[in-house]
Design a protein around this motif. Structure first.
Motif, PDB file in Angstrom:
ATOM      1  N   GLN A 162       0.715  -1.210  -0.008  1.00  0.00           N
ATOM      2  CA  GLN A 162      -0.036  -0.007  -0.071  1.00  0.00           C
ATOM      3  C   GLN A 162       0.982   1.220   0.024  1.00  0.00           C
ATOM      4  N   VAL A 163       2.133   1.405   0.767  1.00  0.00           N
ATOM      5  CA  VAL A 163       2.799   2.387   1.044  1.00  0.00           C
ATOM      6  C   VAL A 163       3.509   2.572  -0.628  1.00  0.00           C
ATOM      7  N   ARG A 165       2.346   1.623  -3.577  1.00  0.00           N
ATOM      8  CA  ARG A 165       1.473   2.052  -4.497  1.00  0.00           C
ATOM      9  C   ARG A 165       1.290   3.766  -4.269  1.00  0.00           C
ATOM     10  N   GLN A 166       1.040   4.096  -2.980  1.00  0.00           N
ATOM     11  CA  GLN A 166       0.872   5.554  -2.603  1.00  0.00           C
ATOM     12  C   GLN A 166       2.225   6.245  -3.285  1.00  0.00           C
ATOM     13  N   ALA A 169       2.608   6.567  -7.061  1.00  0.00           N
ATOM     14  CA  ALA A 169       1.556   7.586  -7.534  1.00  0.00           C
ATOM     15  C   ALA A 169       2.126   9.129  -7.028  1.00  0.00           C
ATOM     16  N   LEU A 170       2.671   9.157  -5.918  1.00  0.00           N
ATOM     17  CA  LEU A 170       3.303  10.394  -5.594  1.00  0.00           C
ATOM     18  C   LEU A 170       4.481  10.687  -6.472  1.00  0.00           C
ATOM     19  N   ARG A 172       4.812   9.740  -9.446  1.00  0.00           N
ATOM     20  CA  ARG A 172       4.262  10.379 -10.909  1.00  0.00           C
ATOM     21  C   ARG A 172       3.676  11.884 -10.904  1.00  0.00           C
ATOM     22  N   GLN A 173       3.150  12.292  -9.618  1.00  0.00           N
ATOM     23  CA  GLN A 173       2.879  13.678  -9.635  1.00  0.00           C
ATOM     24  C   GLN A 173       3.828  14.582  -8.916  1.00  0.00           C
ATOM     25  N   GLN A 176       3.218  18.177  -7.935  1.00  0.00           N
ATOM     26  CA  GLN A 176       2.165  18.953  -7.019  1.00  0.00           C
ATOM     27  C   GLN A 176       2.596  18.442  -5.859  1.00  0.00           C
ATOM     28  N   PHE A 177       3.141  17.422  -5.276  1.00  0.00           N
ATOM     29  CA  PHE A 177       3.444  16.891  -3.789  1.00  0.00           C
ATOM     30  C   PHE A 177       4.663  17.660  -3.296  1.00  0.00           C
ATOM     31  N   ARG A 180       8.698  17.253   0.994  1.00  0.00           N
ATOM     32  CA  ARG A 180       8.105  16.734   2.256  1.00  0.00           C
ATOM     33  C   ARG A 180       7.048  15.875   2.270  1.00  0.00           C
ATOM     34  N   ALA A 181       6.192  15.801   1.279  1.00  0.00           N
ATOM     35  CA  ALA A 181       5.151  14.727   1.202  1.00  0.00           C
ATOM     36  C   ALA A 181       5.893  13.221   0.812  1.00  0.00           C
ATOM     37  N   GLU A 183       8.697  12.464   1.653  1.00  0.00           N
ATOM     38  CA  GLU A 183       9.587  12.039   2.950  1.00  0.00           C
ATOM     39  C   GLU A 183       8.451  11.402   3.997  1.00  0.00           C
ATOM     40  N   ALA A 184       7.455  11.921   4.035  1.00  0.00           N
ATOM     41  CA  ALA A 184       6.416  11.374   5.044  1.00  0.00           C
ATOM     42  C   ALA A 184       5.934   9.897   4.448  1.00  0.00           C
ATOM     43  N   PHE A 185       5.978   9.352   3.328  1.00  0.00           N
ATOM     44  CA  PHE A 185       5.927   8.216   2.904  1.00  0.00           C
ATOM     45  C   PHE A 185       7.312   7.238   3.053  1.00  0.00           C
TER      46      PHE A 185
END
Lengths: 369, 203
Positions: A162-163, A165-166, A169-170, A172-173, A176-177, A180-181, A183-185
């Motif tokens: 699940q991590v 996949r997210q 996806a991050l 790939r975009q 926009q992210f 910091r986002a 690193e959060a994952f």
């Protein structure tokens, strides 16, 4: 609880409705080694597939659930009853528009709480992909075996996926992210990733003696080895693995942003198979690869038997594999599984194998005799 | 699935609408619709009025994002609440869950979602500017991150822990572990591992 003389846990009954070629079937599954004979297309493999599905909620032939229902049925249902050791347990799968699961009449929401109530190991002709195929097939082999032995493995694996996949996806975009986002994952990716690597290292270590033994039995002197080669190196302390995985993520950050995909972690690792130090995927003959696949499955069967078979029941499923072996190896294989508490083996003609079996049953026209 | 029974159009419409509610199946929707048919006209009018004005009468609290029918929600407007404590939640629906425990006396902040790149939800889609504004006002001492403990909730908490950092501000995460009142024998290994890591010193 175990009482002296009580039968080990085993599959005692299989009921099918609308499953593959079976309109309706209630089959008391015998203990010991059972040969299933019958013409091609009679439905022998479908029985093995149903048992496999009840144990793992996954077919060994297809990922498309639609293929599992009978052509004239809107869905299917499948009931596997376990018995022995003073216990009965009923596992029910009903697949209509949605799948519903029950254990002893109690609805189960999560698949992870349903699977592995009993254990199944399938030997199928496609197993050659374990040796010749891409690394993903060997990772799946490890992951299924690990999950059968330890529910924590399955949990770590599904969280990791699940991590992943997210995070992909991050990536790939990414614009926009931002960092910091990402690193959060990273924190969770590294934590679950290291946990999986550690469990796989341990698992392969436990598998080693079983594989060496199976290898000796099939190859004589040849030394059959499986080595898990994670990107982090094989030092197994969780903190070391976590730190190394994190370093690698940082090192690959720019490449990951460019490629839009997570480049390091257990989803990319390899299980290297060697015979006398030569990598089998590249140098093995067709026969060596088939035999290695068989030895791998047998090793996993023995590991399960040693660690969990008594409490949960373990069933061996052999589909169409015997025909591909030469006479000597076929006899070796049959000798080795002679003692197993429960096995279902499909054969086109029973004559040659009959002496190894406790019973021979005939599958014909959607019925088992 | 088409409805098997030939109800007239108005009833069929109502049944179809009711079926969209969580926990309502075809049979229950039918029973509810037929029951409504028995209601006095005035009650039906009142229900219809509630439904048709629901959206218009509700809006997010201008401070925390909770559901409100006044500029500030009931919690933000309550002078008894501790304004130096903010509990961050994903959705407004999670506030009553925490309120029910009765032991939290601070204020809330509703993010309006969580980080979920697969659903194209990033930091931009969260109510972060409003939260930064509240922190900049100066009297908040602690932010409690009460996002869920699944992958997306944990990632959101990790993001906030980095994003909200400022001198003098305590950022904490709600604990997870063995359920209260449960036998420890029923807890799964992952929960036990987390509970062990977050153990408290009693000595």
């Amino acid at each position: 609880m175990s009482f002296g003389g009580a039968a080990p846990v085993a599959l005692v009954k299989l009921e099918l409705a609308g499953f593959r070629s079976y309109q309706s079937l209630a089959w008391p599954v015998p203990p010991g080694v059972t040969l299933l004979t019958g013409a091609n297309g009679a439905g022998k493999t479908n029985l093995l597939e149903a048992v496999h599905y009840a144990a793992l909620l996954r077919s060994f032939r297809t990922r498309n659930l639609q293929e599992l229902r009978r052509w004239d049925s809107p869905g299917f249902s499948l009931v596997a009853t376990l018995g022995g050791d003073g216990l009965t347990r009923q596992l029910r799968v009903t697949q209509q528009q949605e799948r519903s699961l029950q254990v002893d009449g109690v609805p189960i929401i999560r698949a992870s709480d349903f699977i592995n109530h009993f254990l199944a190991v399938a030997f199928i002709p496609e197993d050659i992909g374990l040796v010749k195929g891409p690394a993903s097939e060997r990772r799946r082999f490890l992951d299924i075996l690990g999950s059968q032995l330890d529910a924590g493995y399955l949990r770590a694996l599904s969280e990791y996926n699940q991590v992943l996949r997210q995070r992909n996806a991050l990536l790939r975009q990414y614009a926009q992210f931002g960092d910091r986002a990402l690193e959060a994952f990273d924190q969770q990716l590294v934590a679950f990733g290291a946990a999986i690597i550690q469990r796989r290292l341990l698992l392969v270590e436990e598998l080693r003696p079983e594989l060496e033994e199976s290898g000796r039995q099939f190859f004589g002197d040849g030394s059959l080895l499986a080595r898990y080669t994670p990107v982090t190196g094989t030092e197994s302390g969780l903190e070391t693995l976590t730190a190394r995985l994190f370093d690698l993520l940082v090192k690959n950050r720019d490449r990951e942003k460019r490629d839009g995909v997570t480049l390091v972690g257990p989803h990319r690792d390899e299980l290297l198979l060697t015979l006398d130090t030569r990598p089998l995927a590249a140098f093995g003959s067709e026969g060596q690869c088939r035999t290695t696949a068989l030895a791998l499955r047998l090793a996993s069967y023995r590991l399960l038997q040693r660690q969990a078979g008594d409490q949960r029941g373990l069933i061996l499923l052999v589909d169409d594999v015997l025909g591909e072996l030469d006479a000597v190896r076929r006899r070796t294989f049959l000798d080795l599984i002679r003692q197993c508490p429960q096995a279902l083996i499909t054969v086109t003609t029973a004559d040659e194998c009959a002496p190894w079996a406790d019973q021979v049953v005939t599958v014909h026209d959607g019925a088992v005799n | 699935m088409p409805l098997p029974l030939g109800y007239p159009q108005p009833l069929e419409e109502l049944i179809r609408s009711l079926r969209r509610l969580p926990g309502i199946g075809a049979r229950t929707a039918e029973r509810l619709a037929l029951a409504l048919l028995e209601w006095p006209e005035a009650d039906l009018q009142a229900l219809g009025q509630s439904l048709s004005t629901l959206r218009a009468r509700l809006h997010p609290c201008t401070q925390c994002g909770n559901l409100a029918d006044t500029p500030l929600c009931l919690i933000c407007a309550n002078p008894q609440r501790q304004t130096e404590l903010i509990c961050v939640v994903e959705t407004a629906a999670q506030i009553p869950v925490i309120e029910r425990c009765g032991s939290f006396r601070g204020l809330y902040h509703v993010l309006g979602g969580r980080l979920a790149p697969l659903d194209h939800r990033g930091p931009e889609q969260l109510r972060l500017a409003e939260l930064h504004q509240r922190l900049a006002a100066g009297n908040v001492r602690e932010v409690i991150l009460a996002t869920s403990s699944d992958v997306e909730g944990e990632a959101t908490a990790a993001y906030l822990a980095m994003d909200l950092q400022r001198p003098g501000l305590i950022i904490s995460r709600i604990a997870s572990g063995v359920p209260v009142g449960a036998d420890i024998g029923f807890a799964d290994p992952a929960t036990i591992a987390i509970a062990l890591r977050a153990r408290r010193n009693l000595g």
